[in-house]
Design an enzyme around this catalytic site. Structure first.
Site, PDB file in Angstrom:
ATOM      1  N   ASN A  39     -53.608  32.084  63.328  1.00 14.78           N
ATOM      2  CA  ASN A  39     -53.350  32.361  61.909  1.00 14.78           C
ATOM      3  C   ASN A  39     -54.295  31.622  60.962  1.00 14.78           C
ATOM      4  OD1 ASN A  39     -51.671  30.153  63.023  1.00 14.78           O
ATOM      5  ND2 ASN A  39     -51.106  29.841  60.898  1.00 14.78           N
TER       6      ASN A  39
ATOM      7  N   GLN B 168     -49.364  37.461  63.768  1.00 18.96           N
ATOM      8  CA  GLN B 168     -50.524  37.896  62.973  1.00 18.96           C
ATOM      9  C   GLN B 168     -51.108  39.225  63.449  1.00 18.96           C
ATOM     10  OE1 GLN B 168     -51.730  36.684  60.133  1.00 18.96           O
ATOM     11  NE2 GLN B 168     -50.537  34.805  60.028  1.00 18.96           N
TER      12      GLN B 168
ATOM     13  N   SER C 142     -43.013  39.172  62.261  1.00 19.28           N
ATOM     14  CA  SER C 142     -42.502  38.761  60.965  1.00 19.28           C
ATOM     15  C   SER C 142     -42.907  39.832  59.943  1.00 19.28           C
ATOM     16  CB  SER C 142     -43.136  37.409  60.616  1.00 19.28           C
ATOM     17  OG  SER C 142     -42.793  37.054  59.304  1.00 19.28           O
ATOM     18  N   ALA C 143     -41.892  40.436  59.311  1.00 16.82           N
ATOM     19  CA  ALA C 143     -42.156  41.598  58.446  1.00 16.82           C
ATOM     20  C   ALA C 143     -43.080  41.298  57.267  1.00 16.82           C
ATOM     21  CB  ALA C 143     -40.825  42.146  57.924  1.00 16.82           C
ATOM     22  N   HIS C 144     -42.997  40.061  56.731  1.00 19.83           N
ATOM     23  CA  HIS C 144     -43.771  39.807  55.507  1.00 19.83           C
ATOM     24  C   HIS C 144     -45.273  39.671  55.768  1.00 19.83           C
ATOM     25  CE1 HIS C 144     -44.349  35.263  55.602  1.00 19.83           C
ATOM     26  NE2 HIS C 144     -43.387  35.370  56.494  1.00 19.83           N
TER      27      HIS C 144
ATOM     28  N   CYS D  89     -52.187  21.525  51.868  1.00 14.87           N
ATOM     29  CA  CYS D  89     -52.627  22.346  50.734  1.00 14.87           C
ATOM     30  C   CYS D  89     -51.706  22.227  49.534  1.00 14.87           C
ATOM     31  CB  CYS D  89     -52.817  23.794  51.134  1.00 14.87           C
ATOM     32  SG  CYS D  89     -51.464  24.446  52.069  1.00 14.87           S
TER      33      CYS D  89
HETATM   34  N1  PLP Z   1     -46.406  32.265  63.696  1.00  9.11           N
HETATM   35  C1  PLP Z   1     -47.556  32.519  63.061  1.00  9.11           C
HETATM   36  C2  PLP Z   1     -48.797  32.707  63.856  1.00  9.11           C
HETATM   37  C3  PLP Z   1     -47.586  32.613  61.670  1.00  9.11           C
HETATM   38  O1  PLP Z   1     -48.745  32.858  61.049  1.00  9.11           O
HETATM   39  C4  PLP Z   1     -46.378  32.438  60.956  1.00  9.11           C
HETATM   40  C5  PLP Z   1     -46.380  32.468  59.471  1.00  9.11           C
HETATM   41  O2  PLP Z   1     -47.139  31.793  58.833  1.00  9.11           O
HETATM   42  C6  PLP Z   1     -45.204  32.190  61.666  1.00  9.11           C
HETATM   43  C7  PLP Z   1     -45.256  32.113  63.040  1.00  9.11           C
HETATM   44  C8  PLP Z   1     -43.891  32.008  60.964  1.00  9.11           C
HETATM   45  O3  PLP Z   1     -43.349  33.249  60.572  1.00  9.11           O
HETATM   46  P1  PLP Z   1     -42.181  33.300  59.469  1.00  9.11           P
HETATM   47  O4  PLP Z   1     -42.809  33.029  58.152  1.00  9.11           O
HETATM   48  O5  PLP Z   1     -41.652  34.703  59.571  1.00  9.11           O
HETATM   49  O6  PLP Z   1     -41.149  32.321  59.870  1.00  9.11           O
END
Ligand code: PLP
Length: 374
Positions: A149, A177, A197-199, A325
């Site tokens: 990510n 991702q 993850s939907a968002h 950040c």
């Molecule tokens: N795993 C990865 C690789 C991600 O990029 C993220 C979100 O930043 C997550 C897990 C976590 O997902 P969520 O925001 O749905 O908890």
């Protein structure tokens, strides 16, 4: 305003927003209730499950809805320890905290053996080392993310699967991702467990799922109700789930068109940065394509590049900095530090979606020039 932080979260698809706002006012029945309102909510959930399963080439019974990627990774890893009684884990220092911190938490309660597979300075997984680790370890869980990510490196999933099979290991991949970004058949990719993850694909926040291949057992994580076949108690996020299914469908319908368009943005961005800022490099593997939505800049340590995420934010450009950040620092994150590149330099993650425009890249370059010349 320019939004270049799509790896953190994406704007909601307008059609999904429309569906959610209709359902939120009309479909308030509890899916566990036996009356008409309840049944309608239940049907929304089960139709969403069917849709998601068919888009990803798996069966409905293999999809378990969660609140997102973090919960999904927690559920799987705790399940592997508590349910499958596995104490050997192989992962990488480049994983998301939802995997790294969860394994640390579990190891406070159980005597886990956690080994970290080597990665090279470009962020690629050393599959030879993975093979060696598995050869020296009894039945293990391998937890390696499908796309990183922060730097966008892609895992050679079929190669990892072959190594896992050779050593009878379980393959868990954080696919947060990549789901909604590629045509993916989760079964033929060989994952025992995957997560979404939907968002991250223009769906709502607070909705996600686990794919648990039928070969491996999954046990309850949240208890106190019969929802999700007793695996995840609590009244379901009906609107989130229905919105997620629609968002995934829309993403998959246009996947090639979007991929081509967003890859074009990424190439344009990298080319412009190279032309205008000789002192900026890129993290990740520049010889490989990688995830087409993410670029990570390796910034000079000079004063003019300090606090860059904050300075860009003041100019109306949203990007992501290092681990700290929120404090405005662009100190390297755990991912960047784990690459072992010397000297350590700050990073800036820029991530695109189909809603970005080429002109926004030109504006970014103009703004960055202004900031560093001030
Ligand atoms: N795993 C990865 C690789 C991600 O990029 C993220 C979100 O930043 C997550 C897990 C976590 O997902 P969520 O925001 O749905 O908890």
């Amino acid at each position: 305003m320019i939004y270049f932080d799509n790896a953190a979260s994406t704007p909601l698809e307008p059609e999904v927003a429309k569906l959610i706002s209709k359902l939120i006012s009309e479909e308030y029945g509890n899916p566990s209730s036996i009356h008409e309102y309840g049944r309608r909510s239940k049907i929304l959930i089960e139709n969403s499950r069917k849709k998601i399963a068919s888009l990803l080439g798996v069966s409905s019974s293999e999809i378990i809805f969660t609140s997102g990627g973090t919960e999904a990774n927690n559920h799987i890893l705790w399940n592997c320890t508590l349910g499958l009684k596995i104490i050997n884990y192989i992962t990488s220092r480049l994983e998301h905290p939802a995997v790294l911190r969860t394994l640390e938490s579990i190891s406070k309660h159980f005597d886990l053996s956690i080994n970290y597979v080597n990665v090279d300075q470009a962020g690629n997984t050393d599959t030879g080392h993975l093979n060696d680790l598995l050869a020296n370890s009894p039945r293990s869980v391998v937890s390696l993310m499908h796309a990183n990510n922060e730097i966008g490196n892609l895992l050679p999933a079929s190669q990892v699967k072959k190594i896992c099979d050779k050593h009878n290991a379980i393959f868990h991949s954080d696919t947060v991702q990549t789901i909604g970004k590629y045509h993916m058949n989760l079964r033929s990719l060989g994952f025992d467990y995957a997560v979404a993850s939907a968002h991250k694909f223009h769906g709502p926040k607070g909705a996600g799922f686990i794919y648990a291949g039928s070969g491996e057992k999954i046990n309850p994580f949240i208890t106190g109700g019969m929802q999700e076949r007793n695996l995840r108690a609590g009244t379901e996020n009906v609107y989130g789930i229905a919105g997620m299914a629609l968002a995934l469908e829309l993403a998959m319908n246009d996947i090639e068109k979007n991929r081509k368009y967003i890859s074009g943005l990424k190439h344009r961005f990298k080319k412009k940065i190279q032309q205008e800022f000789a002192e900026i490099e890129f993290y990740g593997d520049n010889k490989k394509e990688g995830l087409y939505t993410i670029v990570n800049l390796r910034l000079p340590t000079s004063k003019s590049f300090e606090m860059l995420p904050v300075k860009l934010d003041i100019e109306g450009i949203s990007v992501s900095g290092g681990s700290a950040c929120s404090s405005g620092s662009n100190k390297p994150s755990h991912v960047i530090s784990s690459l072992g590149l010397k000297p350590e330099k700050p990073s800036l993650r820029v991530s695109f979606s189909k809603f970005n425009k080429p002109e926004e890249i030109d504006e970014f370059v103009k703004t960055l020039k202004k900031i560093i010349s001030d």
